[in-house]
Design a protein around this motif. Structure first.
Motif, PDB file in Angstrom:
ATOM      1  N   VAL A   1       9.551  35.303  27.425  1.00  0.00           N
ATOM      2  CA  VAL A   1       9.660  34.112  28.270  1.00  0.00           C
ATOM      3  C   VAL A   1      10.943  33.346  27.956  1.00  0.00           C
ATOM      4  CG1 VAL A   1       8.609  31.871  28.801  1.00  0.00           C
ATOM      5  CG2 VAL A   1       7.174  33.907  28.607  1.00  0.00           C
ATOM      6  N   LEU A   2      11.273  33.236  26.663  1.00  0.00           N
ATOM      7  CA  LEU A   2      12.494  32.521  26.275  1.00  0.00           C
ATOM      8  C   LEU A   2      13.736  33.210  26.827  1.00  0.00           C
ATOM      9  CD1 LEU A   2      14.012  30.396  24.588  1.00  0.00           C
ATOM     10  CD2 LEU A   2      13.948  32.012  22.683  1.00  0.00           C
ATOM     11  N   LEU A   3      13.792  34.515  26.686  1.00  0.00           N
ATOM     12  CA  LEU A   3      14.985  35.257  27.094  1.00  0.00           C
ATOM     13  C   LEU A   3      15.142  35.315  28.603  1.00  0.00           C
ATOM     14  CD1 LEU A   3      14.746  38.175  24.503  1.00  0.00           C
ATOM     15  CD2 LEU A   3      16.185  36.141  24.404  1.00  0.00           C
ATOM     16  N   GLN A   4      14.072  35.042  29.361  1.00  0.00           N
ATOM     17  CA  GLN A   4      14.143  35.065  30.813  1.00  0.00           C
ATOM     18  C   GLN A   4      14.196  33.666  31.423  1.00  0.00           C
ATOM     19  OE1 GLN A   4      10.988  37.484  32.427  1.00  0.00           O
ATOM     20  NE2 GLN A   4      11.361  39.164  31.004  1.00  0.00           N
ATOM     21  N   SER A   5      14.104  32.630  30.594  1.00  0.00           N
ATOM     22  CA  SER A   5      14.072  31.264  31.098  1.00  0.00           C
ATOM     23  C   SER A   5      15.489  30.735  31.283  1.00  0.00           C
ATOM     24  CB  SER A   5      13.300  30.364  30.122  1.00  0.00           C
ATOM     25  OG  SER A   5      13.991  30.292  28.888  1.00  0.00           O
ATOM     26  N   PRO A   6      15.664  29.652  32.078  1.00  0.00           N
ATOM     27  CA  PRO A   6      16.991  29.032  32.214  1.00  0.00           C
ATOM     28  C   PRO A   6      17.509  28.580  30.860  1.00  0.00           C
ATOM     29  CG  PRO A   6      15.475  28.195  33.881  1.00  0.00           C
ATOM     30  CD  PRO A   6      14.650  29.008  32.929  1.00  0.00           C
ATOM     31  N   ARG A   7      18.822  28.684  30.661  1.00  0.00           N
ATOM     32  CA  ARG A   7      19.414  28.361  29.367  1.00  0.00           C
ATOM     33  C   ARG A   7      19.335  26.869  29.070  1.00  0.00           C
ATOM     34  NH1 ARG A   7      18.189  32.900  27.941  1.00  0.00           N
ATOM     35  NH2 ARG A   7      19.366  34.640  28.813  1.00  0.00           N
ATOM     36  N   ASP A   8      19.165  26.566  27.786  1.00  0.00           N
ATOM     37  CA  ASP A   8      19.021  25.183  27.345  1.00  0.00           C
ATOM     38  C   ASP A   8      19.615  25.067  25.943  1.00  0.00           C
ATOM     39  OD1 ASP A   8      17.206  22.934  25.884  1.00  0.00           O
ATOM     40  OD2 ASP A   8      17.309  22.534  28.033  1.00  0.00           O
ATOM     41  N   LEU A   9      20.021  23.852  25.564  1.00  0.00           N
ATOM     42  CA  LEU A   9      20.616  23.651  24.248  1.00  0.00           C
ATOM     43  C   LEU A   9      19.627  23.910  23.115  1.00  0.00           C
ATOM     44  CD1 LEU A   9      22.776  20.465  24.903  1.00  0.00           C
ATOM     45  CD2 LEU A   9      23.552  22.834  24.746  1.00  0.00           C
ATOM     46  N   LYS A  10      18.328  23.856  23.424  1.00  0.00           N
ATOM     47  CA  LYS A  10      17.315  24.085  22.403  1.00  0.00           C
ATOM     48  C   LYS A  10      17.020  25.565  22.197  1.00  0.00           C
ATOM     49  CE  LYS A  10      14.870  19.744  23.398  1.00  0.00           C
ATOM     50  NZ  LYS A  10      13.582  19.165  23.828  1.00  0.00           N
ATOM     51  N   ASP A  11      17.605  26.430  23.013  1.00  0.00           N
ATOM     52  CA  ASP A  11      17.229  27.845  22.973  1.00  0.00           C
ATOM     53  C   ASP A  11      17.477  28.489  21.613  1.00  0.00           C
ATOM     54  OD1 ASP A  11      16.411  27.655  25.530  1.00  0.00           O
ATOM     55  OD2 ASP A  11      17.907  28.977  26.410  1.00  0.00           O
ATOM     56  N   MET A  12      18.592  28.135  20.968  1.00  0.00           N
ATOM     57  CA  MET A  12      18.898  28.766  19.681  1.00  0.00           C
ATOM     58  C   MET A  12      17.859  28.396  18.623  1.00  0.00           C
ATOM     59  SD  MET A  12      21.344  30.848  19.820  1.00  0.00           S
ATOM     60  CE  MET A  12      21.472  31.061  18.056  1.00  0.00           C
ATOM     61  N   ASP A  13      17.458  27.128  18.604  1.00  0.00           N
ATOM     62  CA  ASP A  13      16.449  26.699  17.627  1.00  0.00           C
ATOM     63  C   ASP A  13      15.093  27.338  17.927  1.00  0.00           C
ATOM     64  OD1 ASP A  13      18.185  25.076  16.178  1.00  0.00           O
ATOM     65  OD2 ASP A  13      17.903  23.390  17.534  1.00  0.00           O
ATOM     66  N   ILE A  14      14.759  27.435  19.212  1.00  0.00           N
ATOM     67  CA  ILE A  14      13.499  28.079  19.588  1.00  0.00           C
ATOM     68  C   ILE A  14      13.520  29.547  19.195  1.00  0.00           C
ATOM     69  CG2 ILE A  14      12.062  28.765  21.559  1.00  0.00           C
ATOM     70  CD1 ILE A  14      12.873  26.184  22.937  1.00  0.00           C
ATOM     71  N   LEU A  15      14.637  30.211  19.465  1.00  0.00           N
ATOM     72  CA  LEU A  15      14.767  31.627  19.119  1.00  0.00           C
ATOM     73  C   LEU A  15      14.648  31.831  17.608  1.00  0.00           C
ATOM     74  CD1 LEU A  15      15.408  34.521  20.043  1.00  0.00           C
ATOM     75  CD2 LEU A  15      17.836  33.978  19.754  1.00  0.00           C
TER      76      LEU A  15
END
Length: 457
Positions: free
Chosen positions: A213-227
């Motif tokens: 879900v993360l890799l297919q969702s719109p990009r966001d500044l929080k993505d790196m921390d979530i990943l």
């Protein structure tokens, strides 16, 4: 009289209520045109004494519903009026389980609004209400994530000590992790991963894990921390290890290191871990490209909001609306800023293009190319930051900034350059060794034939 009763409920005017009751003892049994009873209005607005007076005379009104199928307890819970909730609950505790037109109970509404004190009272009255779902199939924990009610989420998780509770799914098969990733709720995600036994690799109805879900969702500044949080919790994609062929229970209990141990045994999978980094590189490149684009469109200092009435020597306005303030005040720094930002933007797009085009990551040369481009991106961003800070810093502090920020960034860039140099030397040495072995294979047969002929002579 209904209008006067409505006004009394709006103002919480107990004296007017008593006056109306003297005129008509049945006035509380009449329905206001809006569908709300006076108790609904008092509960919604928090008029405690007014509500107590009504309840003392007509306690059955505590179980009445308006046109939205909401009781006074629904409204007072949503608004967080604790005193009114305490007076309503003993009269008719079963209303805690009543559902409005959206299928939501008073407990749902209190959780959605983060009404912690009200939530405590409702849980004491009817703890089983926390297992109920709304018409969309959302549990109360799903609603907490949808409405960013972090305190309510923590209270509910600690109140219900059942692993099944945190692993319930909605109608689309999404567990709490799926939804937290969709909503970019980083704090909630970390809490669920660290403090609960949520199944990290649970599949939804479409066969996706939270990492998918993360890799297919719109990009966001929080993505790196979530990943980072997901990978630390051993999250996997559905295609890794054929998760789609296993049950959720099997996936959640499978050791994450089992695939790594298999890859060590199989030489063909020596560089499989590099391929898994492709998605991480894609996220990083997308974020840096987004940052560069945003800063390029709105440079440091912002844009002029109007056109200057003062003309320069050529008869043109000194500045125009919509143009960069930095370019007018400091053209040299703006040119350098524009070059650095453009380089970082194009380099980030190059990484995305290479990854999309199927660059073979198991080759060392491919990794070296990606490393060089990423070094260019990082260096350009560092210079862009330095120029941006210099532009918006007052002149009396610019000298201090040069010493503190300038030397730190330059030192850091030098370290990155050293790292690039070391990896480049390693690559060149590896290529030279391969070239040496190639030359040796060519020369060896010729030298062997020469030696045999010499011995025959």
């Amino acid at each position: 009289m209904e209008r006067r009763l409505y006004d009394a409920a709006l103002e919480g005017d107990e004296a007017l209520l008593l006056e109306l009751l003297q005129e008509d003892t049945l006035i509380l049994d009449r329905e206001i045109p809006s569908g709300d009873t006076p108790l609904h209005i008092a509960a919604m607005l928090g008029h405690v004494t007014f509500a107590k007076e009504i309840l003392s005379r007509r306690p059955k009104l505590a179980g009445e519903f308006n046109f939205q199928r909401r009781s006074p307890l629904h409204l007072s819970s949503a608004k967080g009026h604790l005193e009114i909730v305490k007076h309503l609950l003993p009269i008719n505790p079963s209303v805690c389980l009543a559902r409005d037109e959206d299928g939501r109970t008073p407990l749902h509404l209190a959780a959605m609004k983060d009404r912690i004190e009200v939530l405590n009272e409702l849980l004491k009255a009817k703890p089983e209400a926390c297992w109920m779902r709304d018409d969309r199939g959302d549990t109360i924990l799903h609603l907490c994530i949808r409405h960013n009610s972090f305190e309510a989420l923590k209270l509910l998780v600690h109140s219900v000590s059942d692993d099944e509770f945190v692993n319930l799914k909605d109608d689309d098969g999404n567990c709490l992790l799926h939804l937290a990733v969709m909503k970019k709720q980083l704090e909630m995600l970390k809490f669920l991963l660290d403090c609960t036994k949520v199944k990290v690799n649970s599949l939804n109805a479409y066969g996706f894990t939270a990492l998918d879900v993360l890799l297919q969702s719109p990009r966001d500044l929080k993505d790196m921390d979530i990943l980072k949080s997901l990978l630390h919790a051993r999250a996997m994609r559905s295609k890794d290890g054929n998760l789609g062929m296993k049950t959720n229970d099997q996936i959640s209990g499978e050791p994450y290191h089992s695939k790594e141990s298999n890859s060590e045994m199989d030489p063909k999978k020596k560089y499989d871990w590099i391929k898994k980094k492709r998605n991480t590189l894609m996220v990083v490149a997308s974020l840096t490209a987004t940052m560069a684009f945003q800063v390029g469109v709105i440079p440091p200092g912002g844009l002029w909001q109007n056109t200057s009435t003062t003309l320069d020597s050529q008869g043109n306005p000194e500045y125009r609306a919509g143009f960069s303030i930095m370019s007018s005040n400091n053209g040299v720094d703006y040119d350098t800023f524009l070059v650095c930002n453009t380089v970082s933007f194009l380099a980030s797009l190059s990484i995305i293009l290479l990854l999309v085009s199927g660059l073979p990551l198991h080759h060392r040369f491919s990794l070296w190319v990606l490393m060089v481009i990423m070094w260019i991106v990082i260096t350009s961003i560092a210079y862009t930051y330095l120029i941006s800070i210099s532009t918006i810093t007052p002149k009396d502090q610019i000298k201090t900034l040069d010493y503190i920020v300038g030397y730190v960034i330059l030192t850091w860039i030098a370290m990155m350059g050293l790292l690039l140099l070391v990896n480049t030397i390693r690559l060149v040495m590896r290529l030279l060794r391969k070239f040496g072995r190639f030359i040796k294979r060519i020369i060896w047969p010729f030298s062997s034939r020469t030696n045999r002929n010499y011995n025959n002579v």
